[in-house]
Design a protein around this motif. Structure first.
Motif, PDB file in Angstrom:
ATOM      1  N   LYS A  20     131.917  91.507   7.175  1.00 38.73           N
ATOM      2  CA  LYS A  20     133.345  92.160   7.213  1.00 38.73           C
ATOM      3  C   LYS A  20     133.507  93.001   6.067  1.00 38.73           C
ATOM      4  O   LYS A  20     133.893  94.192   6.101  1.00 38.73           O
ATOM      5  CB  LYS A  20     134.138  90.872   7.070  1.00 38.73           C
ATOM      6  N   PHE A  21     132.910  92.623   4.967  1.00 42.51           N
ATOM      7  CA  PHE A  21     133.360  93.593   3.747  1.00 42.51           C
ATOM      8  C   PHE A  21     132.291  94.485   3.387  1.00 42.51           C
ATOM      9  O   PHE A  21     132.767  95.575   2.855  1.00 42.51           O
ATOM     10  CB  PHE A  21     133.024  92.600   2.365  1.00 42.51           C
ATOM     11  N   GLU A  24     134.020  97.296   5.573  1.00 42.72           N
ATOM     12  CA  GLU A  24     135.073  97.729   5.159  1.00 42.72           C
ATOM     13  C   GLU A  24     134.918  98.570   3.764  1.00 42.72           C
ATOM     14  O   GLU A  24     135.731  98.975   3.030  1.00 42.72           O
ATOM     15  CB  GLU A  24     136.270  96.565   4.600  1.00 42.72           C
ATOM     16  N   TRP A  26     132.551  97.675   1.061  1.00 42.31           N
ATOM     17  CA  TRP A  26     132.279  97.131  -0.105  1.00 42.31           C
ATOM     18  C   TRP A  26     130.936  97.095  -0.647  1.00 42.31           C
ATOM     19  O   TRP A  26     129.964  97.022   0.327  1.00 42.31           O
ATOM     20  CB  TRP A  26     132.948  95.840  -0.122  1.00 42.31           C
ATOM     21  N   ASP A 199     138.061  87.454   8.487  1.00 39.09           N
ATOM     22  CA  ASP A 199     139.333  88.631   8.468  1.00 39.09           C
ATOM     23  C   ASP A 199     140.586  87.882   7.412  1.00 39.09           C
ATOM     24  O   ASP A 199     141.027  88.653   6.727  1.00 39.09           O
ATOM     25  CB  ASP A 199     139.873  88.306   9.766  1.00 39.09           C
ATOM     26  N   TYR A 202     139.603  88.498   4.000  1.00 43.61           N
ATOM     27  CA  TYR A 202     139.800  89.962   3.648  1.00 43.61           C
ATOM     28  C   TYR A 202     141.213  90.278   3.231  1.00 43.61           C
ATOM     29  O   TYR A 202     141.661  90.981   2.362  1.00 43.61           O
ATOM     30  CB  TYR A 202     139.313  90.887   4.728  1.00 43.61           C
TER      31      TYR A 202
END
Length: 250
Positions: A20-21, A24, A26, A199, A202
């Motif tokens: 996830k990160f 995004e 990261w 999610d 985050y």
């Protein structure tokens, strides 16, 4: 570029959080006892035994050397669950759950503090089993009460440095930890995906206003949120009855 350090990142929730990160934008540090089975240009991986303070120091220093010496989020995700009535468990398994789930996050917070600048976040992985002690997983449940108390204490202790300390407290998640034959799994089911946890995490580290920034514990599903709210207002006898219905063998 913001950075996150994740423990227990080889699979399950830790892997979902890493992905996830990364998605995004990261820089992600994925650390585990096991080898990290995925790769990405912004992924930094390595070995970490959360029960060993020297291992923490080495892993955090390794990651911070790639992030200009600071870390924006440390996600204390690693944990273990060994089910069984207390009298049936091997004493070693009792001690191991406490060492990984309690000592591990304490050592992590101790080692991570110097890398967390004002505005950074420490995340702990709690559980809905800390709403009321759970039969059949009593040791695991008790360790998650520790996580709750530890999170709340550090949330105050690190307030002056402006480091947020928060926890996620979901019901059963679709990982290997939920592959147990307990009454609560059979009655409630396993409905939360690791991606849903990712999610939620985050969103938790991106509060939209000061009110949200003051939140400490995060539920994940409607069910666990309802359980937490109900527990806060329910008399102890009622909480015990509901827990007995949900999690005890009849």
């Amino acid at each position: 570029m913001p950075s996150i350090f994740i423990t227990g990142a080889a699979k399950g929730i830790g892997k979902a959080v890493a992905e996830k990160f990364l998605h995004e934008g990261w820089t992600v540090g994925a650390y585990d006892l096991a080898e990290i089975p995925y790769s990405h240009p912004r992924l930094i991986s390595g070995f970490l035994d959360v029960t060993d303070p020297n291992s923490w120091e080495q892993a955090l220093a390794h990651f911070a050397s790639q992030t200009n010496g600071s870390i924006d989020v440390v996600d204390n995700n690693a944990g273990i669950l060994i089910p069984g009535d207390i009298h049936t468990l091997d004493p070693h398994d009792i001690a191991r759950q406490i060492t990984v789930n309690c000592t591990g996050i304490s050592l992590g917070a101790h080692a991570a503090h110097k890398y967390l600048a004002p505005g950074a976040t420490l995340v702990t992985m709690g559980s809905a089993s800390a709403i009321y002690g759970q039969p059949g997983i009593a040791v695991y449940s008790a360790t998650k009460f520790f996580v709750t108390g530890f999170t709340e204490a550090l949330n105050l202790e690190w307030r002056k440095k402006k480091i947020r300390v928060i926890s996620l407290q979901p019901l059963w998640v679709k990982t290997s930890l939920a592959e147990v034959d307990t009454a609560s799994v059979r009655r409630l089911g396993v409905r939360i995906s690791p991606e849903t946890i990712a999610d939620t995490l985050y969103r938790a580290v991106h509060p939209r206003n000061r009110w949200q920034a003051g939140k400490i514990h995060y539920g994940v599903s409607i069910t666990d949120k309802l359980f937490f709210c109900a527990r806060r207002i329910a008399p102890i006898r009622l909480a015990r009855l509901v827990t007995r219905i949900v999690s005890s063998e009849w």
